[in-house]
Scaffold this active site. Structure first.
Site, PDB file in Angstrom:
ATOM      1  N   ASP A  49      19.558  22.593  40.389  1.00  0.00           N
ATOM      2  CA  ASP A  49      18.891  22.493  41.681  1.00  0.00           C
ATOM      3  C   ASP A  49      19.447  23.613  42.552  1.00  0.00           C
ATOM      4  O   ASP A  49      20.647  23.642  42.842  1.00  0.00           O
ATOM      5  CB  ASP A  49      19.188  21.116  42.298  1.00  0.00           C
ATOM      6  CG  ASP A  49      18.470  20.905  43.625  1.00  0.00           C
ATOM      7  OD1 ASP A  49      18.120  21.898  44.302  1.00  0.00           O
ATOM      8  OD2 ASP A  49      18.278  19.731  44.000  1.00  0.00           O
ATOM      9  N   TYR A 131       7.687  26.404  56.267  1.00  0.00           N
ATOM     10  CA  TYR A 131       7.272  27.183  55.091  1.00  0.00           C
ATOM     11  C   TYR A 131       7.015  28.632  55.492  1.00  0.00           C
ATOM     12  O   TYR A 131       7.567  29.566  54.890  1.00  0.00           O
ATOM     13  CB  TYR A 131       6.027  26.566  54.437  1.00  0.00           C
ATOM     14  CG  TYR A 131       5.679  27.227  53.119  1.00  0.00           C
ATOM     15  CD1 TYR A 131       6.364  26.911  51.952  1.00  0.00           C
ATOM     16  CD2 TYR A 131       4.668  28.186  53.043  1.00  0.00           C
ATOM     17  CE1 TYR A 131       6.053  27.533  50.742  1.00  0.00           C
ATOM     18  CE2 TYR A 131       4.350  28.806  51.848  1.00  0.00           C
ATOM     19  CZ  TYR A 131       5.043  28.479  50.698  1.00  0.00           C
ATOM     20  OH  TYR A 131       4.740  29.100  49.507  1.00  0.00           O
TER      21      TYR A 131
END
Ligand SMILES: NC(=O)c1ccc[n+]([C@@H]2O[C@H](COP(=O)([O-])OP(=O)(O)OC[C@H]3O[C@@H](n4cnc5c(N)ncnc54)[C@H](O)[C@@H]3O)[C@@H](O)[C@H]2O)c1
Length: 225
Positions: A49, A131
């Site tokens: 991760d 984002y």
């Protein structure tokens, strides 16, 4: 092709799906030794991760000398809602953390990194504040790298447009998806392989004098009137 030396190692984050998987496949075809990091286990890959510094450090220790790095993993704009700073950290903070950990391993001369930004970082506003901001941050961080780690190591970024990956499944058939394809000069969505080819070019010795660019891979969306 492109001057790669057979057997050099490339790490592709988020390499189990979409753009990352296409990049891993093309890299293998070009003779590189591919190490895929993802949240899910895939053949030839490890569970890493990119938000977890311990996992990243263990990943580099296991990978051996890494000449090429592709920072592709990141949360989807349409995924679970994230607080602004959490989204920025997951999107751009993870790219900085993985890159810094890689640089600390002492990559050999002629190494290169490509970061996967988005048209959302340089052209398109999305519903998700973090984002668009995170992808713009990746572009800025890439320029920082390009001036600080050259000439030994080059840093570039790609800004994909609408690419038909599992993340975007079904989007092409929505009214917005159809409108985007219709307006695109290429009259189609991008394929993961379209982005993979650009990433591998920017990494390769063939791009030896290309440093600090943000290369749109969007079929010309950027220049559409
Ligand atoms: N598809 C598009 O239209 C598009 C457009 C612009 C930019 N991008 C960017 O391209 C990259 C890849 O997107 P995609 O469309 O191929 O998505 P995808 O969902 O098909 O693949 C993303 C992969 O990244 C992995 N991943 C996610 N978070 C991770 C983490 N924290 N650590 C490790 N792996 C992780 C996922 O498990 C998945 O396998 C992303 O950074 C995305 O923002 C995509």
């Amino acid at each position: 092709m492109n001057g790669f030396i057979e057997g050099e190692t490339i790490v592709v984050t988020g390499g189990a799906s979409g753009i990352g998987a296409a990049t891993a496949t093309l890299a293998a075809r070009l003779g590189l030794r591919v190490v895929v990091w993802d949240l899910a286990q895939v053949p030839g890959g490890s569970i890493v991760d990119v938000r977890d510094p311990d996992a990243v450090a263990a990943g580099f220790a296991a990978a051996g000398p890494v000449r090429y790095l592709v920072n592709n993993a990141g949360p989807a704009s349409g995924g679970p809602a994230l607080a602004f700073t959490d989204g920025l950290t997951a999107t751009a903070g993870s790219v900085e953390a993985v890159t810094s950990a890689w640089l600390a391993t002492g990559p050999p001369d002629g190494s290169a990194v490509v970061n996967v930004a988005s048209v959302a970082g340089n052209l398109v506003g999305t519903d998700s504040a973090w984002y668009s901001a995170g992808k713009a941050a990746i572009a800025g961080y890439t320029r920082h790298l390009a001036t600080r780690i050259a000439p030994r190591i080059r840093a570039n970024a790609v800004a994909p447009g609408f690419i038909d990956t599992p993340r975007m499944a079904g989007f092409a058939d929505t009214p917005l998806g159809r409108a985007l394809v219709e307006r695109n000069p290429m009259r189609r969505a991008g394929r993961p392989e379209d982005v993979a080819a650009a990433v591998l070019f920017l990494l390769s010795p063939a791009a030896a004098y290309v440093n600090g660019v943000l290369l749109p891979v969007d079929g010309g969306w950027v220049v559409t009137q």
